[in-house]
Design an enzyme around this catalytic site. Structure first.
Site, PDB file in Angstrom:
ATOM      1  N   ARG A 218      52.978  65.513 -10.350  1.00 27.70           N
ATOM      2  CA  ARG A 218      53.959  65.315 -11.433  1.00 27.70           C
ATOM      3  C   ARG A 218      55.340  65.169 -10.822  1.00 27.70           C
ATOM      4  O   ARG A 218      55.746  65.996  -9.993  1.00 27.70           O
ATOM      5  CB  ARG A 218      53.943  66.503 -12.394  1.00 27.70           C
ATOM      6  CG  ARG A 218      52.550  66.660 -12.987  1.00 27.70           C
ATOM      7  CD  ARG A 218      52.514  67.326 -14.299  1.00 27.70           C
ATOM      8  NE  ARG A 218      51.104  67.464 -14.689  1.00 27.70           N
ATOM      9  CZ  ARG A 218      50.681  68.186 -15.682  1.00 27.70           C
ATOM     10  NH1 ARG A 218      51.539  68.847 -16.419  1.00 27.70           N
ATOM     11  NH2 ARG A 218      49.392  68.244 -15.962  1.00 27.70           N
ATOM     12  N   GLU A 220      58.296  66.038 -11.139  1.00 31.46           N
ATOM     13  CA  GLU A 220      59.117  67.027 -11.840  1.00 31.46           C
ATOM     14  C   GLU A 220      60.569  66.893 -11.408  1.00 31.46           C
ATOM     15  O   GLU A 220      60.891  67.095 -10.245  1.00 31.46           O
ATOM     16  CB  GLU A 220      58.633  68.447 -11.516  1.00 31.46           C
ATOM     17  CG  GLU A 220      57.241  68.776 -12.004  1.00 31.46           C
ATOM     18  CD  GLU A 220      57.158  68.979 -13.507  1.00 31.46           C
ATOM     19  OE1 GLU A 220      58.213  68.948 -14.173  1.00 31.46           O
ATOM     20  OE2 GLU A 220      56.025  69.157 -13.996  1.00 31.46           O
ATOM     21  N   ARG A 226      58.709  77.580 -10.498  1.00 35.35           N
ATOM     22  CA  ARG A 226      57.316  77.470 -10.929  1.00 35.35           C
ATOM     23  C   ARG A 226      56.809  76.031 -11.028  1.00 35.35           C
ATOM     24  O   ARG A 226      55.698  75.797 -11.502  1.00 35.35           O
ATOM     25  CB  ARG A 226      57.112  78.223 -12.243  1.00 35.35           C
ATOM     26  CG  ARG A 226      57.926  77.688 -13.386  1.00 35.35           C
ATOM     27  CD  ARG A 226      57.745  78.557 -14.626  1.00 35.35           C
ATOM     28  NE  ARG A 226      58.218  77.886 -15.807  1.00 35.35           N
ATOM     29  CZ  ARG A 226      59.496  77.744 -16.140  1.00 35.35           C
ATOM     30  NH1 ARG A 226      60.437  78.233 -15.369  1.00 35.35           N
ATOM     31  NH2 ARG A 226      59.836  77.108 -17.248  1.00 35.35           N
ATOM     32  N   HIS A 227      57.628  75.069 -10.629  1.00 38.40           N
ATOM     33  CA  HIS A 227      57.209  73.665 -10.669  1.00 38.40           C
ATOM     34  C   HIS A 227      57.235  73.052  -9.278  1.00 38.40           C
ATOM     35  O   HIS A 227      58.198  73.241  -8.534  1.00 38.40           O
ATOM     36  CB  HIS A 227      58.154  72.833 -11.549  1.00 38.40           C
ATOM     37  CG  HIS A 227      58.021  73.119 -12.999  1.00 38.40           C
ATOM     38  ND1 HIS A 227      58.847  73.996 -13.653  1.00 38.40           N
ATOM     39  CD2 HIS A 227      57.155  72.647 -13.918  1.00 38.40           C
ATOM     40  CE1 HIS A 227      58.490  74.050 -14.929  1.00 38.40           C
ATOM     41  NE2 HIS A 227      57.466  73.241 -15.119  1.00 38.40           N
ATOM     42  N   GLU A 359      53.574  80.547 -17.935  1.00 38.80           N
ATOM     43  CA  GLU A 359      52.405  79.828 -18.466  1.00 38.80           C
ATOM     44  C   GLU A 359      51.457  79.515 -17.320  1.00 38.80           C
ATOM     45  O   GLU A 359      51.849  78.896 -16.337  1.00 38.80           O
ATOM     46  CB  GLU A 359      52.867  78.518 -19.123  1.00 38.80           C
ATOM     47  CG  GLU A 359      51.713  77.706 -19.680  1.00 38.80           C
ATOM     48  CD  GLU A 359      52.063  76.227 -19.854  1.00 38.80           C
ATOM     49  OE1 GLU A 359      53.097  75.912 -20.460  1.00 38.80           O
ATOM     50  OE2 GLU A 359      51.269  75.392 -19.362  1.00 38.80           O
ATOM     51  N   SER A 362      46.748  75.716 -20.019  1.00 40.21           N
ATOM     52  CA  SER A 362      46.727  75.296 -21.414  1.00 40.21           C
ATOM     53  C   SER A 362      45.463  74.519 -21.675  1.00 40.21           C
ATOM     54  O   SER A 362      44.844  73.978 -20.757  1.00 40.21           O
ATOM     55  CB  SER A 362      47.977  74.507 -21.794  1.00 40.21           C
ATOM     56  OG  SER A 362      48.159  73.450 -20.919  1.00 40.21           O
ATOM     57  N   ARG A 410      50.065  78.973  -9.748  1.00 35.26           N
ATOM     58  CA  ARG A 410      50.726  79.987 -10.598  1.00 35.26           C
ATOM     59  C   ARG A 410      49.886  81.260 -10.671  1.00 35.26           C
ATOM     60  O   ARG A 410      50.424  82.364 -10.658  1.00 35.26           O
ATOM     61  CB  ARG A 410      50.985  79.427 -11.985  1.00 35.26           C
ATOM     62  CG  ARG A 410      52.057  78.353 -11.949  1.00 35.26           C
ATOM     63  CD  ARG A 410      52.554  78.039 -13.330  1.00 35.26           C
ATOM     64  NE  ARG A 410      53.516  76.954 -13.296  1.00 35.26           N
ATOM     65  CZ  ARG A 410      53.990  76.355 -14.368  1.00 35.26           C
ATOM     66  NH1 ARG A 410      53.587  76.754 -15.582  1.00 35.26           N
ATOM     67  NH2 ARG A 410      54.863  75.382 -14.271  1.00 35.26           N
TER      68      ARG A 410
HETATM   69  P1  AMO Z   1      49.344  71.248 -18.582  1.00 33.66           P
HETATM   70  O1  AMO Z   1      50.231  70.060 -18.454  1.00 33.66           O
HETATM   71  O2  AMO Z   1      49.836  72.376 -19.431  1.00 33.66           O
HETATM   72  O3  AMO Z   1      47.943  70.834 -19.190  1.00 33.66           O
HETATM   73  O4  AMO Z   1      48.993  71.799 -17.127  1.00 33.66           O
HETATM   74  C1  AMO Z   1      48.070  72.832 -16.976  1.00 33.66           C
HETATM   75  C2  AMO Z   1      48.597  73.907 -16.027  1.00 33.66           C
HETATM   76  O5  AMO Z   1      48.885  73.321 -14.760  1.00 33.66           O
HETATM   77  C3  AMO Z   1      49.989  73.989 -14.168  1.00 33.66           C
HETATM   78  N1  AMO Z   1      51.054  73.014 -13.892  1.00 33.66           N
HETATM   79  C4  AMO Z   1      51.886  73.080 -12.834  1.00 33.66           C
HETATM   80  N2  AMO Z   1      51.991  73.957 -11.828  1.00 33.66           N
HETATM   81  C5  AMO Z   1      52.954  73.744 -10.904  1.00 33.66           C
HETATM   82  N3  AMO Z   1      53.804  72.702 -10.914  1.00 33.66           N
HETATM   83  C6  AMO Z   1      53.746  71.791 -11.899  1.00 33.66           C
HETATM   84  N4  AMO Z   1      54.580  70.742 -11.883  1.00 33.66           N
HETATM   85  C7  AMO Z   1      52.749  71.942 -12.917  1.00 33.66           C
HETATM   86  N5  AMO Z   1      52.407  71.245 -14.034  1.00 33.66           N
HETATM   87  C8  AMO Z   1      51.378  71.911 -14.592  1.00 33.66           C
HETATM   88  C9  AMO Z   1      50.461  75.033 -15.157  1.00 33.66           C
HETATM   89  C10 AMO Z   1      49.909  74.520 -16.468  1.00 33.66           C
HETATM   90  O6  AMO Z   1      49.696  75.570 -17.390  1.00 33.66           O
HETATM   91  N6  AMO Z   1      45.277  68.373 -19.272  1.00 33.66           N
HETATM   92  C11 AMO Z   1      45.946  69.592 -19.663  1.00 33.66           C
HETATM   93  C12 AMO Z   1      45.023  70.783 -19.568  1.00 33.66           C
HETATM   94  C13 AMO Z   1      43.882  70.744 -20.545  1.00 33.66           C
HETATM   95  O7  AMO Z   1      44.161  70.689 -21.775  1.00 33.66           O
HETATM   96  O8  AMO Z   1      42.720  70.781 -20.125  1.00 33.66           O
HETATM   97  C14 AMO Z   1      47.169  69.794 -18.775  1.00 33.66           C
HETATM   98  O9  AMO Z   1      47.366  69.160 -17.765  1.00 33.66           O
HETATM   99  O10 AMO Z   1      49.883  76.283 -14.797  1.00 33.66           O
END
Ligand code: AMO
Length: 436
Positions: A218, A220, A226-227, A359, A362, A410
């Site tokens: 991603r 970001e 946390r990202h 978080e 999800s 996380r």
């Molecule tokens: P979501 O976008 O909430 O859901 O991502 C799921 C989990 O992935 C982790 N996460 C990250 N950790 C670190 N850096 C990031 N940039 C980052 N982005 C996400 C988080 C987050 O809760 N497809 C859905 C999931 C589903 O419904 O099955 C999804 O991607 O812990």
């Protein structure tokens, strides 16, 4: 001809007083070197830990002494000696050196203090990541990660999930376009996958229950603790379950992971100064609406339909310390594939797993009906045609299904009590870091 390789008889952590008098051979790195004149100490480090090697200069022949003379931090050594129970040594035991071979020398001065006596900021640490990882408390994190991964795979197998691997190079976004990395793909454009979302949903029509553990990407923009741009996601998708079924799987997975880490990684947890209490199930569950009400009583307004921001989560996290679920988010705040509630389509069959303010995961029940999915794509301003390959799958028998994505990094932050996600990733990637 095959080379003769040095062989160890024991790992450093196996050197215990009960071996008193035994001859041993060790391999490792000179973690610390102290010279007190007539006597010299090397703290030898290998993957298992450290042990003290004592060099009594007057007892050694000249050719061995010469080798010992300029030994320095992080040299790779082969040591022969005998074990001596030594109440004065840190671990009550030492290896008295008889012979040593320096297998590889480290340049001096070492640009980074591996012993941890000089503390360094996260950026300096990451610039010298390989040296930073040689610190026992830093590599302990990744030994715990190894147990977490093994435990997760074991748990999924016990629950009839099949491990799958979906593409990382994709043609359309699944989690919203903003955070996509674009890549040149021969003469056209492609993207790095943000999640395995659509593939895992399609695969339930073949395997019913699938899981995937792997890196996703991603772009970001926000620089937070946390990202990162490349994170590891643990994903599941299961046919014939709704959100409640997969929430239960998620909390049971967390408990299984805790049990395994406590069982197998006592030493590493101690190094990190972490005491893990196995969480109790079921985890508390609150709805989005309940949380909005709670925020109101705490003096923080949130417009209905908006997702929680960091300030909201920080406040909620002060009250809800451990693991808990937030369920039934407004449909408009969730991705297009989440099932709206039948009795109130403004709300959705969705959930987040939280640990205090963070978080972790999800997920939710998915839409399993093609026309509703098309309607939701349009409502979110997405190009329905670009999803034709995915939509076609719904024409050939799509069961009700649900799933989630759990951020492994996380979860590791929580298990190892680290504040910055970069500490639990070997070579983290973010907007400002692409090397090492
Ligand atoms: P979501 O976008 O909430 O859901 O991502 C799921 C989990 O992935 C982790 N996460 C990250 N950790 C670190 N850096 C990031 N940039 C980052 N982005 C996400 C988080 C987050 O809760 N497809 C859905 C999931 C589903 O419904 O099955 C999804 O991607 O812990």
């Amino acid at each position: 001809m095959r080379r003769k390789l040095p062989r160890r008889s024991h790992y450093a952590s196996e050197i215990k007083p009960n071996l008193d008098g035994c001859k041993v051979a060790l391999l490792g790195w000179a973690h610390e070197v102290r010279d007190l004149g007539g006597i010299k100490f090397i703290l030898l480090r290998d993957v298992s830990g450290t042990c003290q090697v004592t060099i009594k200069k007057e007892d050694l022949p000249r050719e061995v002494l010469e080798k010992v003379e300029d030994i320095g931090y992080e040299d790779v050594v082969y040591v022969e000696g005998f074990v001596k129970s030594q109440p004065k040594a840190r671990l009550g035991v030492e290896v008295v050196l008889e012979n040593i071979e320096i297998l590889s020398r480290a340049l001096r001065p070492i640009p980074y203090d591996v012993t941890g006596k000089v503390s360094a900021g996260i950026d300096t640490r990451l610039d010298h990541r390989i040296l930073d990882l040689r610190k026992p408390e830093n590599n302990a994190i990744f030994k715990i990660a190894d147990t977490v991964l093994t435990a997760a795979r074991e748990f999924f197998r016990m629950n009839n999930f099949i491990e799958v691997r979906t593409p990382r190079i994709i043609a359309t976004a699944t989690e919203g376009g903003a955070a996509l990395f674009e890549v040149k793909y021969f003469d056209s454009k492609a993207y790095l996958a943000q999640s395995p979302q659509l593939y895992k949903e399609e695969l339930v029509t073949v395997f019913e229950r699938v899981f995937e553990i792997g890196p996703f990407f991603r772009a970001e923009e926000s620089h937070t603790r946390r990202h990162v741009s490349e994170f590891t996601s643990v994903d599941i998708e299961a046919a014939f379950l709704d959100l409640y079924g997969v929430m239960e799987i998620l909390e049971n997975l967390i408990v299984h992971i805790y049990k395994k880490v406590v069982e197998e990684r006592e030493k590493e947890l101690e190094l990190l100064n972490v005491k893990l209490d196995i969480p109790e199930t079921p985890f508390p569950r609150y709805t989005y609406n309940e949380m909005v009400e709670e925020l109101k009583t705490l003096g923080l307004e949130l417009e209905w339909g908006e997702d929680f921001g960091t300030e909201h989560l920080r406040i909620l996290g002060e009250k809800h310390r451990g693991y808990y679920f937030i369920t039934h988010f407004p449909t408009k705040s969730k991705p297009f594939y989440i099932q709206p509630c039948e009795d109130n389509p403004e709300l959705s069959e969705s959930f987040d797993l939280m640990y205090s303010w963070l978080e972790l995961a999800s997920g939710g029940t998915r839409i399993s009906n093609r026309s509703l999915l098309e309607k939701r794509l349009m409502e979110q301003g997405l190009n329905v045609k670009a999803f034709e390959h995915h939509l076609k799958v719904y024409d050939y028998g799509m069961p009700i299904h649900a799933g989630w994505g759990l951020g492994l990094d996380r979860l590791l932050m929580i298990l190892t009590n680290r504040e910055n996600i970069r500490e639990v990733i070997l070579f983290p990637r973010d907007k400002f870091r692409l090397v090492p």
